[in-house]
Write an enzyme that holds these catalytic residues in place. Sequence first.
Site, short mmCIF file in Angstrom:
data_model
loop_
_atom_site.label_atom_id
_atom_site.label_comp_id
_atom_site.label_asym_id
_atom_site.label_seq_id
_atom_site.Cartn_x
_atom_site.Cartn_y
_atom_site.Cartn_z
N SER A 7 -30.02 -9.25 -48.95
CA SER A 7 -29.21 -8.07 -49.25
C SER A 7 -27.86 -8.52 -49.82
CB SER A 7 -29.06 -7.21 -47.99
OG SER A 7 -28.55 -5.94 -48.31
N ASP B 14 -38.38 -0.98 -51.41
CA ASP B 14 -36.96 -1.07 -51.06
C ASP B 14 -36.19 0.11 -51.66
OD1 ASP B 14 -34.34 -1.81 -50.49
OD2 ASP B 14 -34.71 -3.93 -50.85
N HIS C 261 -36.49 -2.46 -47.31
CA HIS C 261 -35.43 -3.44 -47.55
C HIS C 261 -35.60 -4.69 -46.70
CE1 HIS C 261 -31.69 -4.94 -48.99
NE2 HIS C 261 -31.05 -4.83 -47.86
#
Length: 707
Positions: A578, A653, A685
Amino acid sequence: MRLIVIILLLLVQTFAFAQTKQMSLEDAVYGRYTYLYPESMSGLQWMDDEHFSFIEDKSIVAESAKSGEKSTVFSLNELNEITGANLQRIPSYRWIGQTDLLISDAKKYWLVDSNTKNVKYKIELPENADNASFSEEGQYVAFTQGHDLFVALANGTTKQITSDGGNGIVNGQTVHRNEFGISGGIFNSPKGNFVAFYRKDESMVKDYPLVDFMARQAELTPVKYPMAGMASHHVTLGVYNIESGVTTFLKTGEPLDHFLTNVAWSPDEKSIYMAELNREQNHMQLNCYDVVTGEKVKTLFEESSDTYVEPLYPVQFSKVNPGEFYYLSRLDGWFHVYKYNTDGKLVQQITKGEWEVTNILGFDAKEKTLFVEATLDDPLQNNIYKVDVKSGETERLSKEDGVHGGTLSPDAAYVLDRWSGTEVPGKVDLISSNGKNTRTIFASEDPLKDYQLGENKLVSLKTKDGKYDLFGRLILPNDFDPAKKYPVVVYVYGGPHSQLVTKGWQNQARWWQYYMASQGYIAFTLDNRGTNNRGRAFETAIHRNLGVLETEDQMQGIEYLLSLPYVDADRIGVHGWSYGGFMTLNLKLKHPEIFKVAAAGGPVVDWSMYEIMYGERYMDMPQENPEGYKNSDMTKYVENLDGKLMLIHGVQDATVVMQHSMKFLRECVKQNKQVDFFAYPIHEHNVRGKDRVHLMEKVSRYFFENL
């Protein structure tokens, strides 16, 4: 005698063997959250002024804070007999007052009198009910079905509050993508006469195409994803009167794409207080609205910043003087507690200093003493303190170093302190609020006691300009030999609201880092500028230029590593997910001479393709900050790519959409740069469940084979 010697030798050998157990990848990934997670007290909460309760041996057990005497309040069998249910375990519960117990399981709620052992009432929700919110005073549960809001009453009736859900309209659910401290969309009033709720209109937000590849023919499963600089959803706050059935919407006005957060009811239910933030996120008003008319009564105060304002905590009204409230704000650069009156006048700043209040636990009966969690002694710790409201004098109640979280008893005589320390996997202490007495009521065994682990130590460095301290964690290989050279794997996150290095258990290391250490790698992590619990200046330094100072700080960590005689300077790798994926690309592409191998998971590549609420807070709009967006676009550095780089992305995601990786891969193809890529079908995600073992094996092997 000889037999005794043999037994002792066997015991010594057994102990030595136990200490040399090696951590497997499954231990590191799956075990971290299951069999290698420290035991804790389940259901721990205050029952009344003197007693707290918890779940033990399929029973709810009460313990006296004064004497330590225990008694069973309800057994599982008793609860099944009383409720007529078929519970397999003690369900979620909480005390209402000092005698009533609310238990909930499988969409069913029972309020049980602990003295008479009778059910006072039962509320049952439909199977597809979500976002349930129980009101003890109103004896109802507000909930959503689809995109509409309902309320189920104890008398067995259900009322539908909204009927316009669908086609971009969402009622009673979280808004603004859970930013600004938002965690839900239903706000029951103190006396149970009203339900306030968010209404989100996202019809103006473009549908973002996610594809389900698992169907016989791939199916489109679009989501609303407002990207930086584009149209944002519009939110209003409705107030439903339970008795009359009338809904009034607060007249929050224009612009319609501003942010409504930190919703709080006044004790008399006549007003709602709410923080309203402009789209630019640099100006906040704390406003008061009339519940009956929806009109704005007044603006109590405002906060502005040349970076951003981020309200996170609703006001907390005084129980002694309903004309005053407490507010947790970074007004002076650090999170501190302020007292205001309902005219908006600042009565007092209660806590002060270059440290953060992280949580308000409560007050004593006369509100002369405040109890908080804070970082006063050390930004790597969270401790429990009591504060004299008049003088601001502060006393630490938690005794040992670590990360503490407290629950104050109703009469403020005791604090239940859940905590862990570097070598303490988990404890619960009972602390008297006078600071004189502490006793341990639970201590977890160390689930890692049989494992051979690499040495784990904290590192303190300075930013390049010498202005700030930076804290890191270094884990050495299990069989470390200072005469040898070892490769390094840096694990990075580096984004706002994160802190990866603390004085919690194992210095908050991930077990995967211990696994890599068992395979002969040094594991390193550093918290750079922009991360949490270090004050506003430290956090907002990255504003409008994400990736620049974070990378500079991470390179201070690399400089430290290169100063160590046992680090192999030619074998340094980096991994993150991320924001950490974004940072992995920053490090790999801006310093290809240092990082031989990198694995970037779910990476942000171009912040103009990230969502509004988070992205615009830290970068402003693309049209307002074109240079900042250009400098943080990772495709601009593809020409520097050298060595091995792998991108990993979840196909579903909806946080960092797949478009980021696709854009980066396309640029690599255009520039004839080789890069590895792996996608995880059905995953969002984060890759969760048993597939996470597959993920971390993929990442681990990448380093084994290339570093």
